[in-house]
Enzyme design. Structure first.
Site, PDB file in Angstrom:
ATOM      1  CB  SER A  39       0.369  29.279 -14.696  1.00 18.29           C
ATOM      2  OG  SER A  39       0.842  29.733 -13.236  1.00 18.29           O
TER       3      SER A  39
ATOM      4  CB  CYS B 280     -17.111  21.079 -13.612  1.00 14.28           C
ATOM      5  SG  CYS B 280     -16.620  20.414 -11.920  1.00 14.28           S
TER       6      CYS B 280
ATOM      7  CB  CYS C 285     -12.327  23.754  -7.465  1.00 12.17           C
ATOM      8  SG  CYS C 285     -12.040  24.526  -9.157  1.00 12.17           S
TER       9      CYS C 285
ATOM     10  CB  CYS D 192     -12.698  20.926 -15.922  1.00 13.38           C
ATOM     11  SG  CYS D 192     -11.525  21.556 -14.647  1.00 13.38           S
TER      12      CYS D 192
ATOM     13  CG  ASP E 201       0.046  32.847  -9.107  1.00 18.83           C
ATOM     14  OD1 ASP E 201       0.287  32.230 -10.609  1.00 18.83           O
ATOM     15  OD2 ASP E 201       0.635  32.395  -7.994  1.00 18.83           O
ATOM     16  CG  ASP E 202      -2.465  29.666 -12.026  1.00 16.50           C
ATOM     17  OD1 ASP E 202      -2.851  28.762 -11.070  1.00 16.50           O
ATOM     18  OD2 ASP E 202      -1.033  29.867 -11.782  1.00 16.50           O
TER      19      ASP E 202
ATOM     20  CB  CYS F  88     -10.860  18.772  -8.137  1.00 20.88           C
ATOM     21  SG  CYS F  88     -11.352  18.138  -9.599  1.00 20.88           S
TER      22      CYS F  88
ATOM     23  N   GLY G 212       1.063  15.695 -16.345  1.00 17.25           N
ATOM     24  CA  GLY G 212       1.582  14.566 -15.611  1.00 17.25           C
ATOM     25  C   GLY G 212       2.863  14.536 -15.949  1.00 17.25           C
TER      26      GLY G 212
ATOM     27  CE1 TYR H  78      -0.746  26.349 -13.457  1.00 13.45           C
ATOM     28  CE2 TYR H  78      -1.516  24.279 -12.640  1.00 13.45           C
ATOM     29  CZ  TYR H  78      -0.597  25.109 -12.891  1.00 13.45           C
ATOM     30  OH  TYR H  78       0.638  24.527 -12.445  1.00 13.45           O
TER      31      TYR H  78
END
Length: 496
Positions: free
Chosen positions: A313, A469, A472, A266, A375-376, A412, A53, A272
């Protein structure tokens, strides 16, 4: 209760002028009890969790003489919680903190009152709470609470927890928190504090992470183990799904206030969200991502000259792909580590530069080569197209994309900033259509089974009882997104 800094307004630079095109974890939480200057340890922990964040952060502390104190700021931890002037306003041996992104669709509109931790004065004394995740029935709860007289101060779904606690008749604040969270649906890893207690709790499915650490005679709670490392804390264990720990000067008390449920952590944390130097489920995140690259090389081989990550990433997966395939690994794209949000006024010309301000192609390495870019994920595909153009402009002979996650076809609702489904490339296109849209020579995603194998499930995904989970990717939501359904969102069966 000091209200310093609560009247700030967000600065224009908070809106990122460049298209990140990445899913973003919305929160990171951290708490410390039993150490002098606990808020300084919390600031360090939040700095290590900054990737979770980057829009704003806050800290609440408690000192017997000063009482509860709080500070909230927009921007990075390093810019706001490193000066003595700020930290001396947050005394005490008990503190919690939070870093955040705002929820989807509200970028640039966040008010300082939305920044956590949230504080409340109860008849039993003050308490503060920091929440990582998302409450999927928040709209319904908020409507009910407002009808019963609650006055909300923020737009955050997390504030519902404070109001539910205020209405509880529990004998202690932990009791009130339990009662409140039994009415909540969704994903929640919570760090909270009273005058004498540090509290940690995960939802019954354990969707979002939370870990326990020991620092000297004190304790720490964190979203990830990497934040324990920065303060010199020893990783003790993960908080279990559905577990509540209440930490005092006498130690850690644990119990399970919710009905037992099968864990659905998750899986994108492995792909990531979490830092590669963290440990999840007893596994190194870095090693898991390297395994993802190896699985991807097995599932989607291609003749090429170089394997290049999309930094940063994609790096561990690219290394794994290279090791498994035998194709040399190379830093074909270099990231500018010093581009901040305040770099330059985002004029239209600068906006068009976009990705080039963050990434630059190593032309001498790329020219004439068949390049595999790892890439992720691919979300909207806008950044992927720009990177492909940069690689071709540098003289690459071929460009092949290999993606270290399955196609992201569903939003998500458990604490991740995700575009609406119609804006997700994989929701409207087949893999071949995506390849044509991106304009690359080939495009392959790791399969869902391959991803499960990479995270330690040797037989792949158990479709009758998945261990993570993965909504996504699969569209199978372990917790019904009640508010979204009420607003017209169609679940997989209805959409098909």
């Amino acid at each position: 209760m000091t209200q310093a800094d609560l009247d700030q307004s967000p600065e224009p630079w908070l809106a990122n002028p460049f298209d990140d095109d990445k899913l973003k974890e919305e929160c990171g939480v951290f708490g410390v009890i039993g150490t002098a200057e606990a808020s300084s340890f919390v600031a360090l922990g939040l700095h290590a969790l900054q990737h979770r964040g980057q829009e704003a952060g806050g800290i609440v502390s408690y000192d017997p003489e000063a009482g509860f104190q709080q500070a909230r700021r927009f921007g990075y931890v390093r810019d706001n919680f490193t000066s003595h002037k700020v930290m001396e306003t947050l005394p005490g041996a008990l503190a919690i903190g939070h870093v955040r992104y705002s929820t989807a669709g509200s970028k640039g509109q966040t008010a300082i009152r939305d920044v956590q931790p949230f504080y409340g004065d109860f008849s039993l004394g003050g308490a503060a709470i920091a929440h990582n995740g998302n409450i999927t029935n928040a709209v319904a709860l908020r409507r009910e609470l407002v009808e019963r007289g609650s006055i909300f101060q923020s737009s955050s779904d997390s504030e519902c927890i404070i109001h539910l606690m205020a209405r509880s008749m529990g004998r202690t604040i932990p009791d009130r928190m339990e009662e409140a969270l039994r009415k909540v649906e969704g994903a929640f890893s919570v760090v909270a504090m009273t005058r004498t207690k540090l509290i940690g709790l995960r939802d019954p499915l354990g969707v979002r992470p939370l870990v326990l650490g020991k620092i000297g005679d004190g304790w720490a709670l964190s979203s990830e183990t990497c934040a324990l490392d920065i303060i010199g804390a020893e990783f003790v264990r993960e908080i279990e799904p559905g577990e509540m720990v209440v930490i005092t000067k006498d130690g850690v008390a644990s119990h399970f206030p919710f009905r037992p449920a099968k864990s659905r952590f998750c899986i994108f944390e492995h792909v990531y969200f979490s830092r590669p130097d963290s440990i999840l489920g007893g596994r190194s995140v870095y090693e898991t991502r390297e395994n993802i690259g190896r699985e991807l090389a097995k599932e989607a081989p291609v003749d090429a000259d170089l394997v290049c990550p999309v930094p940063d990433s994609g790096t561990p997966a690219a290394i794994g792909y290279s090791l498994e395939s035998g194709i040399p690994y190379a830093m074909g794209i270099i990231r500018n580590q010093y581009m901040g949000r305040t770099f330059i006024e985002p004029t239209e010309q600068i906006r068009n530069m976009g990705v080039r301000l963050k990434l630059n192609v190593n032309r001498a390495l790329i020219k004439g080569k068949r390049v595999i870019l790892v890439d992720d994920s691919v979300v909207r595909g806008t950044t992927s197209r720009k990177i492909k153009e940069m690689i071709l402009d540098a003289g690459a002979a071929e460009v092949h994309f290999r993606i270290a996650s399955p196609p992201t076809a569903w939003p998500c609702f458990y604490g991740v900033d995700t575009p609406q489904r119609e804006k997700l490339l994989a929701a409207t296109m087949s893999e071949e259509e995506m390849r044509e849209h991106l304009g690359v020579d080939s495009l392959k995603f790791i399969s869902l089974d391959g991803l499960y194998r990479a995270v330690g499930q040797a037989q792949g995904r158990d479709n009758s009882s998945p261990q993570y989970c993965d909504a996504c990717f699969s569209g199978e939501y372990p917790i019904a997104p009640s508010d979204q359904i009420s607003d017209g969102f169609q679940l997989k069966a209805a959409a098909e």
